[in-house]
Design an enzyme around this catalytic site. Structure first.
Site, PDB file in Angstrom:
ATOM      1  N   HIS A 138      29.724  33.471 -15.071  1.00  0.00           N
ATOM      2  CA  HIS A 138      30.305  32.650 -14.003  1.00  0.00           C
ATOM      3  C   HIS A 138      29.163  32.053 -13.187  1.00  0.00           C
ATOM      4  O   HIS A 138      28.263  32.777 -12.740  1.00  0.00           O
ATOM      5  CB  HIS A 138      31.212  33.516 -13.126  1.00  0.00           C
ATOM      6  CG  HIS A 138      31.934  32.766 -12.061  1.00  0.00           C
ATOM      7  ND1 HIS A 138      33.095  32.046 -12.307  1.00  0.00           N
ATOM      8  CD2 HIS A 138      31.678  32.625 -10.740  1.00  0.00           C
ATOM      9  CE1 HIS A 138      33.516  31.498 -11.164  1.00  0.00           C
ATOM     10  NE2 HIS A 138      32.674  31.827 -10.201  1.00  0.00           N
ATOM     11  N   MET A 144      40.786  31.937  -5.332  1.00  0.00           N
ATOM     12  CA  MET A 144      39.725  32.595  -4.570  1.00  0.00           C
ATOM     13  C   MET A 144      40.332  33.751  -3.783  1.00  0.00           C
ATOM     14  O   MET A 144      41.333  33.583  -3.080  1.00  0.00           O
ATOM     15  CB  MET A 144      39.059  31.615  -3.593  1.00  0.00           C
ATOM     16  CG  MET A 144      38.195  30.537  -4.235  1.00  0.00           C
ATOM     17  SD  MET A 144      36.886  31.158  -5.309  1.00  0.00           S
ATOM     18  CE  MET A 144      35.907  32.159  -4.176  1.00  0.00           C
ATOM     19  N   SER A 204      29.222  36.972 -12.018  1.00  0.00           N
ATOM     20  CA  SER A 204      28.685  35.811 -11.302  1.00  0.00           C
ATOM     21  C   SER A 204      27.187  35.978 -11.118  1.00  0.00           C
ATOM     22  O   SER A 204      26.737  36.888 -10.418  1.00  0.00           O
ATOM     23  CB  SER A 204      29.348  35.688  -9.928  1.00  0.00           C
ATOM     24  OG  SER A 204      28.576  34.797  -9.140  1.00  0.00           O
ATOM     25  N   HIS A 212      31.777  27.041 -11.642  1.00  0.00           N
ATOM     26  CA  HIS A 212      32.624  26.944 -10.441  1.00  0.00           C
ATOM     27  C   HIS A 212      31.910  26.060  -9.420  1.00  0.00           C
ATOM     28  O   HIS A 212      30.942  26.505  -8.793  1.00  0.00           O
ATOM     29  CB  HIS A 212      32.857  28.370  -9.903  1.00  0.00           C
ATOM     30  CG  HIS A 212      33.610  28.432  -8.614  1.00  0.00           C
ATOM     31  ND1 HIS A 212      33.650  29.581  -7.838  1.00  0.00           N
ATOM     32  CD2 HIS A 212      34.364  27.514  -7.951  1.00  0.00           C
ATOM     33  CE1 HIS A 212      34.392  29.359  -6.769  1.00  0.00           C
ATOM     34  NE2 HIS A 212      34.827  28.120  -6.796  1.00  0.00           N
ATOM     35  N   GLY A 218      36.118  36.885  -6.138  1.00  0.00           N
ATOM     36  CA  GLY A 218      35.683  37.309  -4.813  1.00  0.00           C
ATOM     37  C   GLY A 218      36.088  38.731  -4.472  1.00  0.00           C
ATOM     38  O   GLY A 218      37.273  39.059  -4.460  1.00  0.00           O
ATOM     39  N   ASP A 253      28.113  29.798  -9.974  1.00  0.00           N
ATOM     40  CA  ASP A 253      28.572  29.327  -8.668  1.00  0.00           C
ATOM     41  C   ASP A 253      27.632  28.261  -8.116  1.00  0.00           C
ATOM     42  O   ASP A 253      26.512  28.574  -7.716  1.00  0.00           O
ATOM     43  CB  ASP A 253      28.625  30.501  -7.686  1.00  0.00           C
ATOM     44  CG  ASP A 253      29.800  31.422  -7.966  1.00  0.00           C
ATOM     45  OD1 ASP A 253      30.939  30.916  -8.030  1.00  0.00           O
ATOM     46  OD2 ASP A 253      29.583  32.640  -8.121  1.00  0.00           O
ATOM     47  N   GLY A 301      30.474  39.548  -8.856  1.00  0.00           N
ATOM     48  CA  GLY A 301      29.049  39.343  -8.607  1.00  0.00           C
ATOM     49  C   GLY A 301      28.373  40.621  -8.200  1.00  0.00           C
ATOM     50  O   GLY A 301      27.713  41.281  -9.008  1.00  0.00           O
ATOM     51  N   MET A 316      31.530  24.374  -6.007  1.00  0.00           N
ATOM     52  CA  MET A 316      31.950  24.385  -4.595  1.00  0.00           C
ATOM     53  C   MET A 316      31.211  23.248  -3.922  1.00  0.00           C
ATOM     54  O   MET A 316      30.269  23.440  -3.150  1.00  0.00           O
ATOM     55  CB  MET A 316      31.609  25.753  -3.977  1.00  0.00           C
ATOM     56  CG  MET A 316      32.514  26.857  -4.506  1.00  0.00           C
ATOM     57  SD  MET A 316      31.834  28.504  -4.232  1.00  0.00           S
ATOM     58  CE  MET A 316      30.893  28.664  -5.742  1.00  0.00           C
TER      59      MET A 316
END
Ligand code: DX5
Ligand code: ZN
Length: 217
Positions: free
Chosen positions: A32, A136, A7, A65, A175, A34, A196, A67
């Site tokens: 990835h 998640m 990430s 992804h 996560g 975010d 990440g 959010m």
């Protein structure tokens, strides 16, 4: 499949090009990405401008992804910005199906995701409608949180359901993933692990990626 998706939320944005090249040279499978809007989650990350250097320099597919609230307004732009997959949160929308259609119409892979407090059975009706589900394992919003162990049971459940129905759907987990827990998460049935801080805050990111990727029994 045992894949790793670093990430870039945890990357050094003062040196993004170098960070991208570092991942290019590693055994990672995806980037990835975010995207946080400050409304669906209590944090703001980045959006389209960061897709540009990624599209230009990244040599692995871009896993986006979202959010955000109202993903239906933006999914097509992320597809046009070079996404390989676009995912959004089930709990952010009333009906995911028309949004999945928008993504599919762009020939981009679809992903539905849920936060840890959402009943995993809410994914049941969509397992055959998406390319991937993203479970998640921390509450969306921040990097550097601790993996929630209950996620392992959810992964096992979704894996058994995918097998029972003989679906090609991939399971991604996001996560708190690190070298210590990656093996258990793959063994529970995950295909793709997002990481990440375990990658970008490591002294040797390529080695961290390699260790996680080959951690399954
Ligand atoms: C959290 C993001 C994650 C996060 C993972 O909202 O969706 O992708 O960056 O970071 P780590 O691996 O540090 O938990
Ligand atoms: Zn993420």
């Amino acid at each position: 499949m045992h894949a790793i998706a670093p990430s870039i939320l945890s990357a050094d944005f003062g040196d993004l090009r170098q960070e991208i090249e570092r991942i290019n040279r590693s055994e990672a499978n995806y980037f990835h990405i975010d995207v946080m809007d400050g409304t669906f989650v209590p944090n703001i990350s980045f959006g389209f401008p960061v897709m540009e250097p990624l599209r230009k320099y990244a040599e692995k597919p871009l896993d986006v992804h979202l959010m955000i609230v109202h993903p239906e307004k933006y999914v097509e732009r992320f597809c046009d910005a070079g996404a390989w997959s676009v995912g959004f949160h089930l709990e952010a929308v009333d009906d995911p199906l028309p949004i999945l259609s928008l993504i599919r119409a762009k020939n981009v892979r679809t992903c539905l995701t849920i936060n840890p407090d959402i009943d995993v059975h809410r994914l049941d009706p969509y397992l055959d409608q998406v390319d991937m589900v993203l479970l998640m394992s921390v509450f969306a919003g921040f990097g550097g949180q601790k993996f929630i162990p209950d996620t392992l049971d959810k992964i096992r459940y979704v894996r058994s359901e995918i097998q029972r129905r003989n679906l090609p759907t991939l399971i991604e987990v996001d996560g708190g993933v690190n070298k210590e827990n990656a093996g258990d998460i793959f063994n529970a049935g995950a295909d793709i692990l997002v990481a990440g801080s375990a990658v970008f805050h490591s002294t040797d990111p390529a080695e961290a990626i390699r260790a996680m990727k080959h951690s399954a029994k």
